[in-house]
Design a protein around this motif. Structure first.
Motif, short mmCIF file in Angstrom:
data_model
loop_
_atom_site.label_atom_id
_atom_site.label_comp_id
_atom_site.label_asym_id
_atom_site.label_seq_id
_atom_site.Cartn_x
_atom_site.Cartn_y
_atom_site.Cartn_z
N MET A 5 0.84 -1.21 0.00
CA MET A 5 0.00 0.00 0.00
C MET A 5 0.88 1.25 0.00
O MET A 5 1.81 1.35 0.78
CB MET A 5 -0.91 0.00 1.21
CG MET A 5 -0.20 0.15 2.52
SD MET A 5 -0.79 -0.98 3.78
CE MET A 5 0.08 -2.48 3.34
N ASP A 6 0.55 2.14 -0.84
CA ASP A 6 1.46 3.25 -1.11
C ASP A 6 1.43 4.38 -0.09
O ASP A 6 2.46 4.80 0.42
CB ASP A 6 1.21 3.80 -2.51
CG ASP A 6 -0.22 3.65 -2.96
OD1 ASP A 6 -0.49 3.76 -4.14
OD2 ASP A 6 -1.11 3.42 -2.09
N GLN A 7 0.24 4.86 0.21
CA GLN A 7 0.17 6.10 1.00
C GLN A 7 -0.51 5.88 2.33
O GLN A 7 -1.46 6.54 2.69
CB GLN A 7 -0.61 7.15 0.22
CG GLN A 7 0.15 7.66 -0.98
CD GLN A 7 -0.83 8.04 -2.08
OE1 GLN A 7 -1.89 7.43 -2.21
NE2 GLN A 7 -0.47 9.03 -2.86
N ASN A 8 0.06 4.99 3.09
CA ASN A 8 -0.59 4.62 4.33
C ASN A 8 -0.63 5.77 5.33
O ASN A 8 -1.31 5.70 6.33
CB ASN A 8 0.10 3.42 4.95
CG ASN A 8 -0.91 2.33 5.28
OD1 ASN A 8 -2.09 2.63 5.41
ND2 ASN A 8 -0.45 1.11 5.40
N ILE B 234 -1.75 8.78 4.91
CA ILE B 234 -2.86 9.72 4.80
C ILE B 234 -3.94 9.34 5.81
O ILE B 234 -4.45 8.24 5.80
CB ILE B 234 -3.40 9.73 3.38
CG1 ILE B 234 -2.44 10.51 2.51
CG2 ILE B 234 -4.76 10.37 3.31
CD1 ILE B 234 -2.30 9.97 1.15
N TYR C 235 -11.37 3.96 -2.50
CA TYR C 235 -10.05 4.52 -2.20
C TYR C 235 -9.36 3.73 -1.09
O TYR C 235 -8.18 3.38 -1.19
CB TYR C 235 -10.18 5.99 -1.80
CG TYR C 235 -8.84 6.63 -1.51
CD1 TYR C 235 -8.06 7.15 -2.53
CD2 TYR C 235 -8.35 6.69 -0.21
CE1 TYR C 235 -6.83 7.73 -2.26
CE2 TYR C 235 -7.11 7.25 0.06
CZ TYR C 235 -6.36 7.78 -0.97
OH TYR C 235 -5.14 8.33 -0.70
N LYS D 3 -8.00 0.44 -2.28
CA LYS D 3 -6.81 0.52 -3.11
C LYS D 3 -5.57 0.94 -2.33
O LYS D 3 -4.46 0.58 -2.69
CB LYS D 3 -7.03 1.52 -4.25
CG LYS D 3 -8.13 1.08 -5.19
CD LYS D 3 -7.77 1.24 -6.64
CE LYS D 3 -8.85 0.53 -7.46
NZ LYS D 3 -9.02 1.00 -8.80
N HIS D 4 -5.75 1.73 -1.30
CA HIS D 4 -4.59 2.33 -0.65
C HIS D 4 -4.34 1.88 0.78
O HIS D 4 -3.32 2.20 1.35
CB HIS D 4 -4.71 3.85 -0.67
CG HIS D 4 -4.74 4.43 -2.04
ND1 HIS D 4 -5.90 4.55 -2.77
CD2 HIS D 4 -3.75 4.88 -2.84
CE1 HIS D 4 -5.63 5.07 -3.94
NE2 HIS D 4 -4.34 5.29 -4.01
N TYR D 5 -5.25 1.16 1.34
CA TYR D 5 -5.07 0.76 2.73
C TYR D 5 -5.18 -0.73 2.93
O TYR D 5 -5.19 -1.19 4.05
CB TYR D 5 -6.14 1.41 3.62
CG TYR D 5 -6.00 2.90 3.79
CD1 TYR D 5 -5.59 3.43 5.00
CD2 TYR D 5 -6.30 3.78 2.76
CE1 TYR D 5 -5.48 4.79 5.17
CE2 TYR D 5 -6.20 5.14 2.92
CZ TYR D 5 -5.79 5.65 4.13
OH TYR D 5 -5.68 6.99 4.31
N SER D 6 -5.27 -1.49 1.86
CA SER D 6 -5.54 -2.92 2.03
C SER D 6 -4.39 -3.59 2.77
O SER D 6 -3.22 -3.22 2.61
CB SER D 6 -5.77 -3.58 0.69
OG SER D 6 -4.61 -3.48 -0.09
N ASP E 168 -3.38 -6.86 2.66
CA ASP E 168 -2.55 -7.66 1.79
C ASP E 168 -1.98 -6.75 0.68
O ASP E 168 -2.20 -5.56 0.69
CB ASP E 168 -3.38 -8.79 1.16
CG ASP E 168 -4.75 -8.33 0.77
OD1 ASP E 168 -5.72 -8.94 1.22
OD2 ASP E 168 -4.89 -7.34 0.02
N SER E 169 -1.30 -7.31 -0.23
CA SER E 169 -0.67 -6.60 -1.35
C SER E 169 0.37 -5.58 -0.92
O SER E 169 0.09 -4.61 -0.27
CB SER E 169 -1.70 -5.93 -2.25
OG SER E 169 -1.82 -4.56 -2.04
#
Ligand SMILES: NC(=O)c1ccc[n+]([C@@H]2O[C@H](COP(=O)([O-])OP(=O)(O)OC[C@H]3O[C@@H](n4cnc5c(N)ncnc54)[C@H](O)[C@@H]3O)[C@@H](O)[C@H]2O)c1
Ligand SMILES: NC(=O)c1ccc[n+]([C@@H]2O[C@H](COP(=O)([O-])OP(=O)(O)OC[C@H]3O[C@@H](n4cnc5c(N)ncnc54)[C@H](O)[C@@H]3O)[C@@H](O)[C@H]2O)c1
Lengths: 210, 210
Positions: free
Chosen positions: A1-4, A6, B201, B204-207, B209-210
């Motif tokens: 996850m990229d922008q944790n 925010i 959102y 996509k950004h807080y999941s 896993d991944s």
DNA sequence: GAGAAGTCGTGATATTTTTCACAATTGAGT
DNA sequence: ACTCAATTGTGAAAAATATCACGACTTCTC
């Protein structure tokens, strides 16, 4: 996850900012200040600047924000370039309203299929969206990761389990039931009766006059 | 105003607690612990105890809470003994769904009249609730203090001004417009498109896993 | 090109909300 | 009557969110 980093509170406001930036852009506005935006979305201007600042320096001091640039930035941040497909479960009063509306404006989210248990409804379509029988969930749902739940509260748990089994990631739950899911699945509850009761409570106990 | 000290976050959860206490009571349960309630409403048990404690010591240490007593307490706190009348403006997709539903379960809130601009709809009724023309607002609205707004976004401001003039105290706003009101009037926004976008959102950004 | 007005980005602070953790108390079992 | 497991109510701490306030920079005007 990229922008944790925010904050959740910020993330929840992003779609709102995006919508109003779209409005401004359509009105041909080129620049906007946090103060103007604040009046439009009813969020304190300092909060808006703070929200934006999590993404870096998007504005110019003494000038404000370039609408087009900001819009473009949010478009990609909110993944507006790709369409997110959503399934709706339960084509009753509320479900029918959503199918007719389908969140079309400035929005990359589409309900692409619906499910119901009622044979009267199965096979028809509303607003171009096909309604399948709930037993067809397995074969039809495919890669859809988000579901809107508008079934009777008594059915909520059963349907949720089916959705979880099928690998859903997020559920927007309109039933009054507080559904149980594994912790990697995200549920947002929209509880209209609670909202109404809470509003009434605030009016009675927090009013400025009286 | 009597209980200004109750945090807003707590106030918003009260109707939820009330609903689940009702469920428990109907199931014949006599006692409940904050832990059990926590599992049902998906709110941390410490938060529940803290919430209850703003109203005094409602439970017994080592025992939990008496369902009937707690229910009675919330019933009066949430003014469930008196009926709150609500008007609905805009009998479209969403408005029709609300009229059919009318928040009947365990709830003291009733939509008692609706307004629309469409002559096709005026004069009819849905679920027993009469639909008046929006121009009749003045004569029909009377003492109603709460309105549900389900008109097109473009009409939101005009209608809001009319409601304010008529002395409304609270508005549950389902339009995407952020309406402007005097500060003694309370508006709760329920923005379904924003909720859906925010959910996507988060996925996509807080999941996890991944 | 100097001064004024406007506005951002952000450190610091304030406020709100949640959570921890435990002494105090209760009810049940024996 | 005594013990023990359960559970509250809450002080204290932590976390999250919102707001203040100002230095730095930009644009505009004359
Ligand atoms: N309508 C409202 O204004 C409103 C307001 C607040 C909350 N809600 C909640 O939203 C939910 C839906 O409300 P509604 O008024 O649309 O109800 P509804 O009864 O009109 O619709 C429910 C739909 O779900 C379908 N259904 C039933 N069992 C099913 C199953 N197992 N699988 C698939 N579909 C199934 C039914 O056939 C029906 O079409 C309810 O939980 C209700 O409590 C509705
Ligand atoms: N339907 C949804 O699923 C959905 C989802 C998100 C947001 N919304 C928002 O909720 C609002 C209502 O949505 P909808 O789908 O029910 O719209 P709709 O067009 O079906 O209904 C709007 C109703 O308002 C009436 N109306 C128009 N002008 C009026 C006026 N001046 N006075 C009184 N009535 C007037 C229309 O006759 C119509 O019956 C819109 O603002 C929409 O953006 C709807």
């Amino acid at each position: 996850m990229d922008q944790n980093k925010i904050p959740q509170a910020t993330a929840k406001r992003l779609p709102l900012y995006y919508r109003f930036l779209n409005n401004l852009n359509q009105q041909g506005k080129k620049r906007v200040s946090s103060k103007q935006l604040s009046e439009a979305v009813k969020v304190d201007s300092a909060t808006i600047r703070r929200d934006f600042s999590y993404f870096g320096a998007l504005g110019k001091k003494g000038y404000g924000y370039n609408v087009e640039y900001l819009l473009g930035f949010f478009r990609s941040t909110l993944d507006q370039h790709e369409v997110t497909e959503v399934a709706l479960i339960g084509v009753g009063n509320l479900g029918t309203a959503f199918l007719n509306y389908n969140f079309l404006k400035n929005n990359n989210i589409r309900i692409t299929m619906a499910f119901d248990a009622d044979q009267e409804k199965v096979g028809k379509d509303i607003g171009g969206i096909p309604i399948y029988h709930i037993d067809e969930l397995d074969e039809k749902l495919k890669d859809i990761k988000v579901a809107i739940l508008t079934v009777p509260a008594t059915e909520a748990d059963t349907i949720t389990n089916k959705l979880v089994e099928k690998g859903i990631s997020g559920i927007l739950n309109f039933t009054p039931a507080r559904i149980t899911v594994p912790e990697n699945i995200r549920v947002h509850h929209i509880d209209l009766a609670v909202e109404l009761q809470a509003l009434v409570y605030f009016l009675k106990h927090y009013s400025l006059d009286s």
